[in-house]
Design an enzyme around this catalytic site. Structure first.
Site, PDB file in Angstrom:
ATOM      1  N   LEU A 153       0.829  -1.214   0.000  1.00 59.67           N
ATOM      2  CA  LEU A 153       0.000   0.000   0.000  1.00 59.67           C
ATOM      3  C   LEU A 153       0.858   1.257   0.000  1.00 59.67           C
ATOM      4  O   LEU A 153       1.848   1.330   0.725  1.00 59.67           O
ATOM      5  CB  LEU A 153      -0.868   0.033   1.259  1.00 59.67           C
ATOM      6  CG  LEU A 153      -1.778  -1.155   1.536  1.00 59.67           C
ATOM      7  CD1 LEU A 153      -2.402  -1.029   2.916  1.00 59.67           C
ATOM      8  CD2 LEU A 153      -2.848  -1.247   0.456  1.00 59.67           C
ATOM      9  N   ASN A 208      10.722  -2.637  -2.597  1.00 63.69           N
ATOM     10  CA  ASN A 208      11.033  -1.285  -2.115  1.00 63.69           C
ATOM     11  C   ASN A 208      12.455  -0.874  -2.485  1.00 63.69           C
ATOM     12  O   ASN A 208      12.706   0.284  -2.820  1.00 63.69           O
ATOM     13  CB  ASN A 208      10.810  -1.194  -0.604  1.00 63.69           C
ATOM     14  CG  ASN A 208       9.333  -1.001  -0.280  1.00 63.69           C
ATOM     15  OD1 ASN A 208       8.529  -0.759  -1.167  1.00 63.69           O
ATOM     16  ND2 ASN A 208       8.975  -1.114   0.982  1.00 63.69           N
ATOM     17  N   LEU A 250       9.992   7.341 -12.119  1.00 60.94           N
ATOM     18  CA  LEU A 250      11.110   8.017 -12.785  1.00 60.94           C
ATOM     19  C   LEU A 250      10.903   9.526 -12.693  1.00 60.94           C
ATOM     20  O   LEU A 250      11.274  10.258 -13.597  1.00 60.94           O
ATOM     21  CB  LEU A 250      11.203   7.572 -14.251  1.00 60.94           C
ATOM     22  CG  LEU A 250      11.691   6.141 -14.482  1.00 60.94           C
ATOM     23  CD1 LEU A 250      11.740   5.818 -15.966  1.00 60.94           C
ATOM     24  CD2 LEU A 250      13.073   5.914 -13.858  1.00 60.94           C
ATOM     25  N   ALA A 252      12.049  12.800 -11.191  1.00 61.66           N
ATOM     26  CA  ALA A 252      13.197  13.353 -10.459  1.00 61.66           C
ATOM     27  C   ALA A 252      12.703  14.340  -9.405  1.00 61.66           C
ATOM     28  O   ALA A 252      11.670  14.980  -9.564  1.00 61.66           O
ATOM     29  CB  ALA A 252      14.132  14.052 -11.427  1.00 61.66           C
ATOM     30  N   GLY A 253      13.443  14.448  -8.331  1.00 61.10           N
ATOM     31  CA  GLY A 253      13.052  15.366  -7.266  1.00 61.10           C
ATOM     32  C   GLY A 253      14.143  15.461  -6.216  1.00 61.10           C
ATOM     33  O   GLY A 253      15.332  15.269  -6.517  1.00 61.10           O
ATOM     34  N   CYS A 260       8.778   3.793   4.601  1.00 67.15           N
ATOM     35  CA  CYS A 260       9.178   2.491   4.038  1.00 67.15           C
ATOM     36  C   CYS A 260      10.533   2.484   3.343  1.00 67.15           C
ATOM     37  O   CYS A 260      11.432   1.750   3.747  1.00 67.15           O
ATOM     38  CB  CYS A 260       8.111   1.998   3.079  1.00 67.15           C
ATOM     39  SG  CYS A 260       6.621   1.505   3.934  1.00 67.15           S
TER      40      CYS A 260
HETATM   41  C1  UDX Z   1       6.087   2.917  -0.739  1.00 65.75           C
HETATM   42  C2  UDX Z   1       5.773   1.830  -1.783  1.00 65.75           C
HETATM   43  O1  UDX Z   1       5.398   2.459  -3.010  1.00 65.75           O
HETATM   44  C3  UDX Z   1       4.681   0.903  -1.285  1.00 65.75           C
HETATM   45  O2  UDX Z   1       4.460  -0.150  -2.218  1.00 65.75           O
HETATM   46  C4  UDX Z   1       5.122   0.307   0.063  1.00 65.75           C
HETATM   47  O3  UDX Z   1       4.115  -0.519   0.588  1.00 65.75           O
HETATM   48  C5  UDX Z   1       5.451   1.411   1.050  1.00 65.75           C
HETATM   49  O4  UDX Z   1       6.436   2.301   0.483  1.00 65.75           O
HETATM   50  P1  UDX Z   1       4.960   5.204   0.053  1.00 65.75           P
HETATM   51  O5  UDX Z   1       6.125   5.320   0.990  1.00 65.75           O
HETATM   52  O6  UDX Z   1       3.594   5.461   0.553  1.00 65.75           O
HETATM   53  O7  UDX Z   1       4.917   3.718  -0.590  1.00 65.75           O
HETATM   54  O8  UDX Z   1       5.191   6.239  -1.131  1.00 65.75           O
HETATM   55  P2  UDX Z   1       5.637   6.225  -2.668  1.00 65.75           P
HETATM   56  O9  UDX Z   1       4.535   6.745  -3.486  1.00 65.75           O
HETATM   57  O10 UDX Z   1       6.194   4.928  -3.063  1.00 65.75           O
HETATM   58  O11 UDX Z   1       6.779   7.336  -2.633  1.00 65.75           O
HETATM   59  C6  UDX Z   1       7.920   7.209  -1.789  1.00 65.75           C
HETATM   60  C7  UDX Z   1       8.822   8.414  -1.951  1.00 65.75           C
HETATM   61  O12 UDX Z   1       9.440   8.428  -3.219  1.00 65.75           O
HETATM   62  C8  UDX Z   1       8.133   9.768  -1.803  1.00 65.75           C
HETATM   63  O13 UDX Z   1       8.954  10.623  -1.048  1.00 65.75           O
HETATM   64  C9  UDX Z   1       7.993  10.260  -3.229  1.00 65.75           C
HETATM   65  O14 UDX Z   1       7.955  11.662  -3.310  1.00 65.75           O
HETATM   66  C10 UDX Z   1       9.266   9.690  -3.847  1.00 65.75           C
HETATM   67  N1  UDX Z   1       9.165   9.472  -5.296  1.00 65.75           N
HETATM   68  C11 UDX Z   1       8.296   8.543  -5.796  1.00 65.75           C
HETATM   69  C12 UDX Z   1       9.997  10.173  -6.158  1.00 65.75           C
HETATM   70  O15 UDX Z   1      10.811  11.012  -5.735  1.00 65.75           O
HETATM   71  N2  UDX Z   1       9.917   9.924  -7.503  1.00 65.75           N
HETATM   72  C13 UDX Z   1       9.065   9.006  -8.023  1.00 65.75           C
HETATM   73  O16 UDX Z   1       9.063   8.821  -9.250  1.00 65.75           O
HETATM   74  C14 UDX Z   1       8.224   8.295  -7.145  1.00 65.75           C
END
Ligand code: UDX
Length: 441
Positions: A153, A208, A250, A252-253, A260
């Site tokens: 999730l 993850n 993908l 960028a940030g 997690c």
């Molecule tokens: C994540 C996993 O997606 C999920 O499957 C697991 O169960 C828990 O960890 P979550 O931590 O809620 O979920 O957020 P997610 O949407 O995955 O983003 C995680 C981080 O990565 C955020 O800080 C987001 O801003 C960053 N991110 C995500 C990016 O910088 N670039 C992206 O392309 C995607």
């Protein structure tokens, strides 16, 4: 079916609400009395879109119950989900104290055969440990099978993910337990993968770790793009068209945060180290992420020099949009660096302020009004891609700030829009604006 969920955190509450919605009789147990009191009144202790509505609805129709009583929770359960926290130890490994406690309690209170399903993220081998603990303490006439059932999730879209996930992983070496779980999840019509218990545990960490790697990869690429005059969004789109790569994750940030990725990547490195294998790739992923979180303040210093006494508007505190979770949020790193540099910070966030205040305290000002944060600011720094920030009319930076200088850590605005305004704009992996050829009307 009578379902018990142990743990009323993010995973436990979403599972409880959604399983009740599917028609099961769900009892959710937690040791925190205050939390349970709140939930009994239909109020959610966490912000998750759609969760409170589901909780209220299923409390009303008596599909869902909250309790602190282990007897009430475990004695008649057909299936028990473990969804307790596995926080990080000092060395990065997972702390299993709550897993131990809940396993002992289950063994003590069950009164019938039961399947125990672990949703908490646990290191490989933990489900076997849970099985041993319960086995050695349960009444001898009862049969208990422990199944690994990792959860994928995402914060902010957890209810949707529960009903529309990409797959359900069922890890057990016991064929009857696997068949039982398969039947249990059938109504969701989500592809089910049955595997052995250790592989199921590893799938969660591997997923993850891989997603975190994708993010650090694209952030590293973004920094090269910036140097060579390419645009990371074009590059991400171009590689994402390849079916072997796909475009998800993908973006960028300023790096990943949350409860997690940071925790699970460190736990996997630790696990790998236990077998004398250094996980160098994942170490690099974490280093790139740490460096990325520090980029905004470096860029700020590049533009305005010393930050001493400068008023900085920090837009966004949550680790991503649609959550009030600030754990490992880039915003927290940024605030600490800004304060160290002597800046005066006003932070905007629509819902994460109470959580941020618990960590940062009164060292900064907080506001739920973007315009208030921007008023007379020397520089604005975007840390979360909230819709409220993405949809802010760009004129506001000109009308409210002392100087319209924006460092956008989440690439919230298309460059062609920014180009129409005399805003000094820096983003991630995209050209600086204005460039020398830009003119403004
Ligand atoms: C994540 C996993 O997606 C999920 O499957 C697991 O169960 C828990 O960890 P979550 O931590 O809620 O979920 O957020 P997610 O949407 O995955 O983003 C995680 C981080 O990565 C955020 O800080 C987001 O801003 C960053 N991110 C995500 C990016 O910088 N670039 C992206 O392309 C995607």
């Amino acid at each position: 079916m009578k379902v018990t969920v142990a743990g009323a955190g993010f995973v436990g509450l979403v599972a409880s609400a959604c399983l009740a919605e599917l028609g099961h009789q769900v009892t959710c147990i937690d040791i925190q009395k205050e939390k349970i009191n709140m939930l009994q009144c239909g109020r959610s202790p966490i912000y998750e879109p759609g969760l409170e509505e589901l909780l209220e609805k299923n409390l009303c129709n008596k599909q869902l119950h909250f309790t602190t009583s282990p007897h009430q929770a475990y004695s008649g359960a057909d299936i028990i989900f473990i969804a307790v926290g596995t926080p990080e130890n000092h060395d990065g490994s997972a702390d299993l104290k709550y897993i131990h406690v809940v396993s002992h309690t289950i063994a003590h209170y069950i009164e019938q055969d039961v399947i125990v399903c672990t949703k908490s993220t646990v290191p490989v081998g933990t489900n076997e440990l849970i099985q041993q603990i319960i086995e050695s303490r349960k009444p001898p006439n009862l049969q208990v099978e422990v199944v690994a059932n990792p959860e994928f999730l995402r914060k902010g879209s957890a209810i949707h993910d529960f009903f529309h996930g990409d797959r359900i992983v069922i890890g057990t070496n016991h064929s009857e337990a696997a068949a039982f779980m398969e039947q249990f999840y059938l109504p969701l019509k989500i592809p089910i993968m049955k595997t052995d218990i250790r592989s199921a545990e590893m799938i969660k960490y591997a997923a993850n770790a891989f997603l975190a790697t994708k993010i650090s990869f694209i952030n590293e690429m973004a920094n090269i793009c910036k140097n060579v005059g390419a645009c990371i969004e074009e590059v991400a789109y171009g590689i994402g068209q390849d079916k072997r790569i796909v475009h998800h994750f993908l973006k960028a940030g300023i790096g990943y945060g949350g409860s997690c990725f940071p925790k699970d990547t460190k736990a996997l490195i630790q696990l790998s180290g236990d077998f004398k294998q250094r996980y160098e790739l994942l170490e690099a992923v974490i280093n790139v992420n740490n460096r990325q979180q520090s980029l905004p303040v470096l860029k700020a210093k590049e533009i305005i020099g010393s930050l001493q006494g400068k008023k900085i508007a920090l837009l966004g505190l949550a680790f991503k949009a649609d959550t009030d979770d600030i754990r490992e949020s880039a915003a927290i790193t940024i605030i600490k660096e800004l304060l160290e540099a002597g800046a005066v910070v006003t932070a905007y966030d629509p819902i994460a302020i109470p959580n941020a205040r618990r960590i940062i305290g009164n060292a900064i000002e907080y506001t739920e009004e973007i315009r208030q944060a921007l008023l007379n600011a020397d520089l604005a720094l975007i840390a979360t891609d909230w819709d409220q920030i993405k949809h802010l009319p760009l004129e506001v930076y000109l009308t409210h700030m002392k100087e319209p200088i924006v460092i956008d850590g989440r690439n919230c605005y298309p460059l062609q829009e920014i180009r129409q305004y005399p805003i000094i704009y820096r983003s991630i992996g995209r050209p600086d604006l204005p460039n020398t050829n830009d003119t403004f009307e």
